[in-house]
Design a protein around this motif. Structure first.
Motif, PDB file in Angstrom:
ATOM      1  N   PHE A  92       2.062  16.029 154.659  1.00  0.00           N
ATOM      2  CA  PHE A  92       2.536  16.972 155.669  1.00  0.00           C
ATOM      3  C   PHE A  92       1.658  16.759 156.888  1.00  0.00           C
ATOM      4  O   PHE A  92       0.476  17.092 156.876  1.00  0.00           O
ATOM      5  CB  PHE A  92       2.425  18.409 155.144  1.00  0.00           C
ATOM      6  CG  PHE A  92       3.029  19.453 156.050  1.00  0.00           C
ATOM      7  CD1 PHE A  92       4.259  20.012 155.774  1.00  0.00           C
ATOM      8  CD2 PHE A  92       2.352  19.874 157.193  1.00  0.00           C
ATOM      9  CE1 PHE A  92       4.820  20.979 156.605  1.00  0.00           C
ATOM     10  CE2 PHE A  92       2.891  20.833 158.031  1.00  0.00           C
ATOM     11  CZ  PHE A  92       4.133  21.392 157.740  1.00  0.00           C
ATOM     12  N   ASP A  93       2.220  16.158 157.930  1.00  0.00           N
ATOM     13  CA  ASP A  93       1.424  15.790 159.099  1.00  0.00           C
ATOM     14  C   ASP A  93       1.191  16.976 160.031  1.00  0.00           C
ATOM     15  O   ASP A  93       2.036  17.874 160.157  1.00  0.00           O
ATOM     16  CB  ASP A  93       2.125  14.669 159.871  1.00  0.00           C
ATOM     17  CG  ASP A  93       2.153  13.364 159.099  1.00  0.00           C
ATOM     18  OD1 ASP A  93       1.191  13.103 158.353  1.00  0.00           O
ATOM     19  OD2 ASP A  93       3.133  12.609 159.236  1.00  0.00           O
ATOM     20  N   HIS A  94       0.036  16.936 160.678  1.00  0.00           N
ATOM     21  CA  HIS A  94      -0.350  17.951 161.647  1.00  0.00           C
ATOM     22  C   HIS A  94      -0.633  17.270 162.987  1.00  0.00           C
ATOM     23  O   HIS A  94      -0.462  16.054 163.126  1.00  0.00           O
ATOM     24  CB  HIS A  94      -1.597  18.701 161.161  1.00  0.00           C
ATOM     25  CG  HIS A  94      -1.446  19.307 159.805  1.00  0.00           C
ATOM     26  ND1 HIS A  94      -0.728  20.453 159.556  1.00  0.00           N
ATOM     27  CD2 HIS A  94      -1.948  18.907 158.592  1.00  0.00           C
ATOM     28  CE1 HIS A  94      -0.779  20.753 158.264  1.00  0.00           C
ATOM     29  NE2 HIS A  94      -1.509  19.821 157.655  1.00  0.00           N
ATOM     30  N   SER A  95      -1.100  18.031 163.946  1.00  0.00           N
ATOM     31  CA  SER A  95      -1.426  17.460 165.255  1.00  0.00           C
ATOM     32  C   SER A  95      -2.835  16.870 165.269  1.00  0.00           C
ATOM     33  O   SER A  95      -3.275  16.333 166.279  1.00  0.00           O
ATOM     34  CB  SER A  95      -1.309  18.532 166.349  1.00  0.00           C
ATOM     35  OG  SER A  95      -2.192  19.611 166.092  1.00  0.00           O
ATOM     36  N   TRP A  96      -3.546  16.942 164.143  1.00  0.00           N
ATOM     37  CA  TRP A  96      -4.869  16.328 164.016  1.00  0.00           C
ATOM     38  C   TRP A  96      -4.787  15.215 162.970  1.00  0.00           C
ATOM     39  O   TRP A  96      -3.734  14.970 162.391  1.00  0.00           O
ATOM     40  CB  TRP A  96      -5.922  17.376 163.630  1.00  0.00           C
ATOM     41  CG  TRP A  96      -5.523  18.233 162.462  1.00  0.00           C
ATOM     42  CD1 TRP A  96      -5.752  18.006 161.141  1.00  0.00           C
ATOM     43  CD2 TRP A  96      -4.800  19.471 162.521  1.00  0.00           C
ATOM     44  NE1 TRP A  96      -5.224  19.014 160.375  1.00  0.00           N
ATOM     45  CE2 TRP A  96      -4.640  19.920 161.191  1.00  0.00           C
ATOM     46  CE3 TRP A  96      -4.272  20.239 163.564  1.00  0.00           C
ATOM     47  CZ2 TRP A  96      -3.982  21.110 160.877  1.00  0.00           C
ATOM     48  CZ3 TRP A  96      -3.610  21.414 163.253  1.00  0.00           C
ATOM     49  CH2 TRP A  96      -3.475  21.848 161.933  1.00  0.00           C
ATOM     50  N   ARG A  97      -5.891  14.542 162.700  1.00  0.00           N
ATOM     51  CA  ARG A  97      -5.849  13.296 161.922  1.00  0.00           C
ATOM     52  C   ARG A  97      -5.613  13.530 160.428  1.00  0.00           C
ATOM     53  O   ARG A  97      -4.924  12.736 159.776  1.00  0.00           O
ATOM     54  CB  ARG A  97      -7.158  12.503 162.128  1.00  0.00           C
ATOM     55  CG  ARG A  97      -7.376  12.105 163.568  1.00  0.00           C
ATOM     56  CD  ARG A  97      -8.647  11.305 163.760  1.00  0.00           C
ATOM     57  NE  ARG A  97      -8.502   9.919 163.336  1.00  0.00           N
ATOM     58  CZ  ARG A  97      -9.407   8.973 163.539  1.00  0.00           C
ATOM     59  NH1 ARG A  97     -10.532   9.279 164.177  1.00  0.00           N
ATOM     60  NH2 ARG A  97      -9.207   7.749 163.128  1.00  0.00           N
ATOM     61  N   GLN A  98      -6.177  14.554 159.870  1.00  0.00           N
ATOM     62  CA  GLN A  98      -6.046  14.764 158.432  1.00  0.00           C
ATOM     63  C   GLN A  98      -4.719  15.434 158.094  1.00  0.00           C
ATOM     64  O   GLN A  98      -4.375  16.475 158.652  1.00  0.00           O
ATOM     65  CB  GLN A  98      -7.198  15.639 157.914  1.00  0.00           C
ATOM     66  CG  GLN A  98      -7.233  15.788 156.402  1.00  0.00           C
ATOM     67  CD  GLN A  98      -8.410  16.622 155.941  1.00  0.00           C
ATOM     68  OE1 GLN A  98      -8.533  17.783 156.306  1.00  0.00           O
ATOM     69  NE2 GLN A  98      -9.301  16.027 155.166  1.00  0.00           N
TER      70      GLN A  98
END
Length: 229
Positions: free
Chosen positions: A97-103
């Motif tokens: 589940f992608d976010h606006s940060w790297r992890q």
């Protein structure tokens, strides 16, 4: 010792305010029956191995700064994803589940035999922070908080994925910077109309002071008392 949880609501404040009344209405509709599946759960516990968890944790700890904006934080997501994917069977969905940060967060879905059954979620946070230098400091993986919860979750998934018939999800997400990862997922689930029956987070599941009595602590803040009961 409990830690103080702080929510970073910078990007979702208006959204959260708009959902307060709806959440209260839904809460009154939820019931939690007394536990009745002990005879099914007990045989599964003997399939859980601390030796496996130690192996997972050793590999995870090699990524020694898992702050949510770092490359190692992203690599931790990939490692956990690869482990959980290796245990998944047909019909079990595992994804980032992608976010606006790297992890990224990891979500594994064990489907129910009943269509549209409400979801029970088990979770842990895999991010960590070195308070002296969050983005570049080393040693920011704390083995117990929450490497232990993360590897417990992985091992639970390995056993459940072959035995569960209820709708169960396992989430590994970000917490330390203000529960950003879990808030992202919660907002997405709300928008998609996902019905969540209950959530249990695993945090600091390994260590207890030598000579003391080992305990399991249930947090009381922001938790339905009926669910804790």
């Amino acid at each position: 010792m409990s830690e103080c949880l702080q929510f970073d609501v910078t990007n979702i404040w208006e959204y959260k305010q708009s959902r307060i009344a709806a959440a209260a209405a839904l809460r009154s509709l939820v019931t939690f029956p007394a536990p009745s599946k002990t005879c099914l759960i007990t045989p599964l516990t003997v399939q859980l191995y601390t030796t496996r968890m130690n192996t997972y944790l050793t590999s995870l700890a090699a990524l020694n700064n898992q702050y949510y904006t770092t490359s190692m934080g992203a690599a931790a997501s990939t490692y956990v994803l690869s482990l959980i994917s290796s245990f998944a069977k047909s019909g079990v969905g595992v994804s980032l589940f992608d976010h606006s940060w790297r992890q990224s967060s990891i979500i594994a879905k064990i489907p129910s035999t009943v269509a549209w059954a409400p979801v029970t979620i088990l979770g842990a946070h895999m991010d960590s922070v070195n308070l002296s230098s969050s983005s570049s400091g080393l040693g920011a993986l704390r083995y117990d908080g929450d490497g232990s919860g993360t590897v417990s979750l992985i091992e639970i998934f390995r056993v459940l994925r072959a035995n569960a018939s209820a709708s169960i999800e396992l989430h590994c997400s970000g917490k330390k910077a203000g529960l950003l990862g879990s808030q992202d997922i919660a907002a997405a689930y709300d928008a998609d109309g996902v019905k969540v029956k209950a959530f249990m987070g695993l945090d600091m599941t390994a260590y207890f002071k030598p000579g003391s009595v080992e305990v399991i602590e249930l947090e009381g803040d922001y938790i339905d008392a009926r669910l804790n009961s």
